[in-house]
Write a protein that holds these residues in place. Structure first.
Motif, short mmCIF file in Angstrom:
data_model
loop_
_atom_site.label_atom_id
_atom_site.label_comp_id
_atom_site.label_asym_id
_atom_site.label_seq_id
_atom_site.Cartn_x
_atom_site.Cartn_y
_atom_site.Cartn_z
N GLN A 344 33.65 50.73 5.44
CA GLN A 344 34.72 50.46 6.40
C GLN A 344 34.16 49.79 7.67
O GLN A 344 34.79 48.88 8.24
N LYS A 348 35.17 46.08 8.93
CA LYS A 348 35.70 45.87 10.28
C LYS A 348 34.92 44.80 11.02
O LYS A 348 35.51 43.97 11.74
N GLN A 351 35.99 41.35 9.76
CA GLN A 351 37.40 40.97 9.83
C GLN A 351 37.61 39.62 10.56
O GLN A 351 38.46 38.82 10.16
N SER A 363 40.74 41.85 3.70
CA SER A 363 40.23 42.98 4.49
C SER A 363 41.25 44.13 4.52
O SER A 363 40.90 45.32 4.47
N ASN A 367 40.60 47.86 3.15
CA ASN A 367 40.79 49.04 3.99
C ASN A 367 41.77 50.03 3.36
O ASN A 367 41.56 51.26 3.44
#
Length: 532
Positions: A344, A348, A351, A363, A367
């Protein structure tokens, strides 16, 4: 230690000599209703091997012939020896038949006493009939009344002789007694029979009716010995009491007792012998019951030990299972959870570049997948080892934890009633309670179609032991008549409770499922501080 029975010598001449000596000794006590040599004859034919019977016949004929010569009787049909032979031969025939029919020299039970007494009646009746026929052949009776009186006298005297002599010889030659029992018998003889004979002598000295009263009173020790020492005591007391009465009559010069007195003696002796054998049988039965109780007690103790061992083994398996679950949960949390967090984090960080490349939906999808994996991991970790139990304690875990979330999300009402102190319980019992409630709630959500699930838990102490009473119920459709194959929910709960030495009861209700569970805590690990 048991006393050994006397052994008969394996020699015909020795047996014949011994028989002759006893026959002459008992012949000195002969009276109209008292012919103890007949009892000796019956006992000899009952106890000795058949090959020696001819020696007994020869000894008795020699004794009778000698008595006839002493009294100056000429040889011939009037000789006592020839009078004895037909009756002896008749008894030999009866005893041969009875022994072929498995008549045993035993008085251990009332059935054996009855069998022996019936055999005695057969022998006495047969020999008396032979003697009566011989008497009618040789001497024409002056009147039928005298003939009937003579037959009755012989029947009573022969039956009474066997009743007195045969049980004593059976006791000496065919039974064993404990040394302690012999000592008790001897002491009771000194303390009871000797004073009884003294009382008999004192009362018999006086005029009538005291002598007859003395004879009745003298039978009281026979009943006492029958109760206290069984048939052996009854037979010995009967012999000694009867001889005592006869010797007292002879010493005081009284006329021989009437037929009624001897008939009373025969009836009382028969009853005492039956009573003694029944007492012995009752004692043996009580002894066997006591031994069986001791054996069953030892078996029950062994079963208790095995049950404890099985419960300890099952508890050990549960502990090993919980430890394995705890280890696996820690590994999954540390490894898989950290990897999901790392993924994760990387997504992030990527992204911005994915957005510039027009791949923002990728993305978002990643997630979402990672969020689903994290939630599945949390459920799996909760199944493996409920962290809420360690963090909140038992009562809060049951009242506010994932179980309430599960039921609430299924649209069910969740009622709880929690009483007591969970710190009284050891860790295994607390974990078992949580698992039982969790499994029951899961089964209710999956199968019951219920609108309400109720939990009542009461923890307390009784007789120094910590107890937990768990009551679980729902208002659903209940259990089907036949449980589905492969369903292990209830069986797994039952096994868990049994492994902890508890009680699991599925109580029938009009609707829904009602479980009542009792758990006893192992206080060795109890007392750990824990939040409620």
């Amino acid at each position: 230690m048991r006393s050994k029975p006397l052994l008969l010598p394996d020699s015909g001449p020795l047996l014949g000599t011994g028989y002759l000596a006893l026959w002459l000794l008992l012949q000195t006590t002969a009276q109209p209703y008292w012919t103890l040599p007949f009892g000796l004859r019956f006992a000899a034919l009952l106890l000795a091997p058949m090959r020696y019977w001819v020696w007994f016949l020869g000894a008795e004929l020699a004794a009778a012939a000698g008595i006839g010569l002493i009294h100056g009787l000429p040889p011939g049909w009037s000789s006592p020896a020839l009078h004895e032979m037909p009756g002896f031969v008749a008894m030999m025939g009866c005893m041969w038949l009875l022994r072929r029919l498995n008549l045993h020299a035993s008085l251990r039970s009332p059935q054996e006493v009855t069998r022996l007494l019936l055999s005695v009646l057969l022998v006495v009746t047969t020999t008396t009939a032979v003697d009566a026929a011989l008497l009618a052949l040789l001497h024409s009776p002056s009147s039928p009344e005298l003939m009937v009186r003579a037959i009755a006298e012989e029947l009573l005297s022969h039956y009474l002789a066997i009743l007195i002599v045969a049980p004593v010889l059976i006791m000496l030659l065919h039974t064993r007694m404990e040394k302690a029992a012999l000592i008790r018998l001897f002491m009771d003889g000194l303390l009871v029979l000797v004073p009884s004979m003294a009382i008999l002598l004192v009362l018999s000295v006086r005029a009538a009716p005291q002598p007859q009263f003395a004879r009745v009173l003298s039978l009281a020790p026979v009943l006492f010995f029958a109760f206290r020492h069984g048939w052996r005591g009854a037979s010995l007391a009967m012999l000694i009491t009867s001889l005592g009465m006869t010797l007292v009559d002879w010493h005081l010069g009284h006329t021989p007792s009437t037929a009624a007195a001897y008939l009373f003696l025969a009836v009382a002796g028969t009853g005492a012998l039956m009573l003694g054998s029944a007492t012995d049988a009752l004692r043996r039965s009580s002894k066997r019951v006591a031994e069986q109780n001791v054996y069953l007690g030892a078996v029950n103790r062994r079963l208790d030990q095995l049950a404890h061992q099985l419960r300890d083994a099952a508890r050990g398996n549960l502990q090993a299972d919980e430890n394995q679950r705890r280890h696996l949960a820690a590994e999954l949390h540390d490894e898989l959870g950290q990897n999901i967090t790392a993924i994760q984090t990387h997504v992030k960080l990527a992204q911005a570049r994915l957005r510039e490349a027009g791949m923002e939906d990728v993305s978002t999808s990643i997630n979402n997948i990672l969020g689903h994996m994290r939630r599945a991991l949390h459920r799996l970790l909760d199944d493996l080892r409920p962290a809420v139990l360690d963090e909140f304690g038992l009562f809060r875990a049951l009242d506010e934890g994932p179980i309430r979330d599960l039921l609430t999300s299924a649209g069910m009402r969740y009622r709880t009633a929690l009483h007591g102190d969970p710190r009284l319980l050891d860790d295994d019992t607390r974990t078992a309670i949580y698992r039982l409630v969790q499994e029951s709630a899961t089964n209710t959500v999956k199968h019951a179609h219920a609108g309400e699930f109720g939990l009542r838990l009461r923890i307390g102490e009784r007789n120094g032991a910590a107890l937990a009473v768990l009551d679980l119920r729902d208002d659903g459709s209940g259990l089907p008549n036949r449980l589905p194959r492969g369903g292990r929910g209830l069986q797994g709960m039952r096994d868990r409770v049994t492994s902890l030495g508890g009680q699991f009861r599925l109580r029938p209700d009009h609707s829904g499922v009602h479980l009542r569970i009792l758990l006893r805590s192992n206080r060795g690990t109890a007392g750990r501080p824990q939040q409620n």
